[in-house]
Motif scaffolding. Sequence first.
Motif, PDB file in Angstrom:
ATOM      1  N   VAL A 139       0.712  -1.253  -0.265  1.00  0.00           N
ATOM      2  CA  VAL A 139      -0.046   0.173   0.065  1.00  0.00           C
ATOM      3  C   VAL A 139       0.589   1.433   0.146  1.00  0.00           C
ATOM      4  CG1 VAL A 139      -1.816   1.193   1.541  1.00  0.00           C
ATOM      5  CG2 VAL A 139      -2.126  -1.058   1.109  1.00  0.00           C
ATOM      6  N   LYS A 140       1.636   1.014   0.692  1.00  0.00           N
ATOM      7  CA  LYS A 140       2.832   2.288   0.876  1.00  0.00           C
ATOM      8  C   LYS A 140       3.729   2.505  -0.289  1.00  0.00           C
ATOM      9  CE  LYS A 140       6.274   4.325   3.740  1.00  0.00           C
ATOM     10  NZ  LYS A 140       7.089   4.185   4.919  1.00  0.00           N
ATOM     11  N   VAL A 141       3.881   1.603  -1.235  1.00  0.00           N
ATOM     12  CA  VAL A 141       4.514   1.966  -1.829  1.00  0.00           C
ATOM     13  C   VAL A 141       3.526   2.321  -3.605  1.00  0.00           C
ATOM     14  CG1 VAL A 141       6.035   0.853  -4.285  1.00  0.00           C
ATOM     15  CG2 VAL A 141       6.378  -0.064  -2.042  1.00  0.00           C
ATOM     16  N   ILE A 142       2.251   1.130  -3.027  1.00  0.00           N
ATOM     17  CA  ILE A 142       0.971   2.282  -4.428  1.00  0.00           C
ATOM     18  C   ILE A 142       1.100   4.024  -4.587  1.00  0.00           C
ATOM     19  CG2 ILE A 142      -1.112   2.144  -5.556  1.00  0.00           C
ATOM     20  CD1 ILE A 142      -0.966  -0.730  -4.720  1.00  0.00           C
ATOM     21  N   ARG A 143       0.939   4.359  -3.197  1.00  0.00           N
ATOM     22  CA  ARG A 143       1.285   5.886  -2.873  1.00  0.00           C
ATOM     23  C   ARG A 143       2.291   6.498  -3.113  1.00  0.00           C
ATOM     24  NH1 ARG A 143      -1.948   4.516   3.217  1.00  0.00           N
ATOM     25  NH2 ARG A 143      -3.993   4.749   2.285  1.00  0.00           N
ATOM     26  N   GLU A 144       3.524   6.141  -3.098  1.00  0.00           N
ATOM     27  CA  GLU A 144       4.534   6.797  -2.974  1.00  0.00           C
ATOM     28  C   GLU A 144       4.933   6.582  -5.053  1.00  0.00           C
ATOM     29  OE1 GLU A 144       8.142   8.228  -2.506  1.00  0.00           O
ATOM     30  OE2 GLU A 144       6.033   8.504  -1.403  1.00  0.00           O
ATOM     31  N   ALA A 145       3.782   5.428  -5.789  1.00  0.00           N
ATOM     32  CA  ALA A 145       4.146   5.600  -7.040  1.00  0.00           C
ATOM     33  C   ALA A 145       3.613   6.732  -7.707  1.00  0.00           C
ATOM     34  CB  ALA A 145       4.068   3.656  -7.471  1.00  0.00           C
ATOM     35  N   ALA A 146       1.821   6.791  -6.929  1.00  0.00           N
ATOM     36  CA  ALA A 146       0.730   7.451  -7.687  1.00  0.00           C
ATOM     37  C   ALA A 146       1.261   8.909  -6.662  1.00  0.00           C
ATOM     38  CB  ALA A 146      -0.021   7.532  -6.503  1.00  0.00           C
ATOM     39  N   VAL A 148       4.718  10.057  -7.515  1.00  0.00           N
ATOM     40  CA  VAL A 148       5.841  10.409  -8.636  1.00  0.00           C
ATOM     41  C   VAL A 148       5.204  10.809  -9.895  1.00  0.00           C
ATOM     42  CG1 VAL A 148       7.739   9.246  -8.893  1.00  0.00           C
ATOM     43  CG2 VAL A 148       7.442   9.654  -7.120  1.00  0.00           C
ATOM     44  N   ALA A 149       4.295   8.930  -9.572  1.00  0.00           N
ATOM     45  CA  ALA A 149       4.222   9.539 -11.103  1.00  0.00           C
ATOM     46  C   ALA A 149       2.300  10.483 -11.465  1.00  0.00           C
ATOM     47  CB  ALA A 149       3.696   8.551 -12.226  1.00  0.00           C
ATOM     48  N   LYS A 150       3.220  10.900 -12.158  1.00  0.00           N
ATOM     49  CA  LYS A 150       1.539  11.958 -12.419  1.00  0.00           C
ATOM     50  C   LYS A 150       0.033  11.030 -13.621  1.00  0.00           C
ATOM     51  CE  LYS A 150      -0.042  16.370 -15.032  1.00  0.00           C
ATOM     52  NZ  LYS A 150       0.716  17.609 -15.556  1.00  0.00           N
ATOM     53  N   TYR A 151       0.527  10.341 -13.887  1.00  0.00           N
ATOM     54  CA  TYR A 151      -1.092   9.871 -15.201  1.00  0.00           C
ATOM     55  C   TYR A 151      -1.350   8.438 -14.933  1.00  0.00           C
ATOM     56  CZ  TYR A 151      -0.196  14.181 -18.392  1.00  0.00           C
ATOM     57  OH  TYR A 151       0.028  14.992 -18.343  1.00  0.00           O
ATOM     58  N   GLY A 152      -0.538   7.405 -14.310  1.00  0.00           N
ATOM     59  CA  GLY A 152      -0.789   6.020 -14.220  1.00  0.00           C
ATOM     60  C   GLY A 152       0.729   5.280 -13.622  1.00  0.00           C
ATOM     61  N   ILE A 153       0.205   4.277 -13.026  1.00  0.00           N
ATOM     62  CA  ILE A 153       1.118   3.343 -12.977  1.00  0.00           C
ATOM     63  C   ILE A 153       1.514   1.655 -13.156  1.00  0.00           C
ATOM     64  CG2 ILE A 153       1.758   2.387 -10.754  1.00  0.00           C
ATOM     65  CD1 ILE A 153       0.399   3.907  -9.203  1.00  0.00           C
ATOM     66  N   ALA A 154       2.474   1.526 -14.315  1.00  0.00           N
ATOM     67  CA  ALA A 154       1.952  -0.137 -15.217  1.00  0.00           C
ATOM     68  C   ALA A 154       2.842  -0.945 -13.767  1.00  0.00           C
ATOM     69  CB  ALA A 154       2.475   0.049 -16.228  1.00  0.00           C
ATOM     70  N   MET A 155       1.671  -2.370 -14.024  1.00  0.00           N
ATOM     71  CA  MET A 155       2.566  -3.692 -13.013  1.00  0.00           C
ATOM     72  C   MET A 155       2.389  -4.823 -13.860  1.00  0.00           C
ATOM     73  SD  MET A 155       0.576  -2.979  -9.494  1.00  0.00           S
ATOM     74  CE  MET A 155       0.804  -1.524  -9.068  1.00  0.00           C
ATOM     75  N   GLY A 156       3.852  -5.554 -13.791  1.00  0.00           N
ATOM     76  CA  GLY A 156       3.541  -6.753 -14.708  1.00  0.00           C
ATOM     77  C   GLY A 156       4.486  -7.934 -13.532  1.00  0.00           C
ATOM     78  N   MET A 157       3.858  -8.592 -13.337  1.00  0.00           N
ATOM     79  CA  MET A 157       3.742  -9.213 -12.289  1.00  0.00           C
ATOM     80  C   MET A 157       3.386 -10.831 -12.225  1.00  0.00           C
ATOM     81  SD  MET A 157       1.567  -8.385  -9.202  1.00  0.00           S
ATOM     82  CE  MET A 157       1.956  -6.688  -8.997  1.00  0.00           C
TER      83      MET A 157
END
Length: 240
Positions: A139-146, A148-157
Amino acid sequence: MEVGKFTTGLIPAHQQNWQGRKEWFFNREHTDTYELWYEGRYKRAEIGQKKVMEQLVSGDKRVKTLLEFGCGTGRFTRWWKEIGVEATGGDISPLMLSQAKYLFGGDLVMADSHHMPFKDHTFDALAFITTFEYYKDPVKVIREAARVAKYGIAMGMMNRNSPKVLRRRIQQLFGKNPFYVTATFYTPQKLSEIIHQALKGREYSIYWTCTGLPKWFPIQQWSIPYGDFFGLYVRFNDVE
């Protein structure tokens, strides 16, 4: 955009801890052969993964710059330019980055994804490729990503809905396949639930697709949550 270049000092050969546990990417025995893995038996899987991530990220025409955290040796980081995206790489492992600095011609930073050393909206998007599985506080990592990133977050796993997950766990019982000992495998649904928790109050859309299906299967990508790998993209709709 100014990003400090990564410089290497003495890289330790012994395994170190991160997040209070030993991780394979701090073990030179594993990191030194990482690129060879992709050039060998994992090559077919990589092709399918890149196809999925290209579809998801290219679908957001606003994305021109991207930060890939957990970039490792820069395998995907140096690929983004092929789809017209300027990439920067970030990783916590000096062993991985010591290789990335020679393989990737762009900017690199050594940092923890829970505390990204960038201002708000520094990049158009942020990507995690087969690295999000290792975060103890997703959750903390996603909030940090949101942030720093303006338009979106891409995840491949790696997908939890795959027979390979059981195989990996059995291998670990016999002291084999150390790469996923500390990994948490997600399904698209479970990851979406964590995203909803992290991004409460934001306006966004989630898109995902699966691949990593057996070679003999008639299709290699679908919108059913089964397959060894899935790509997911969070598109922020509350920014211009």
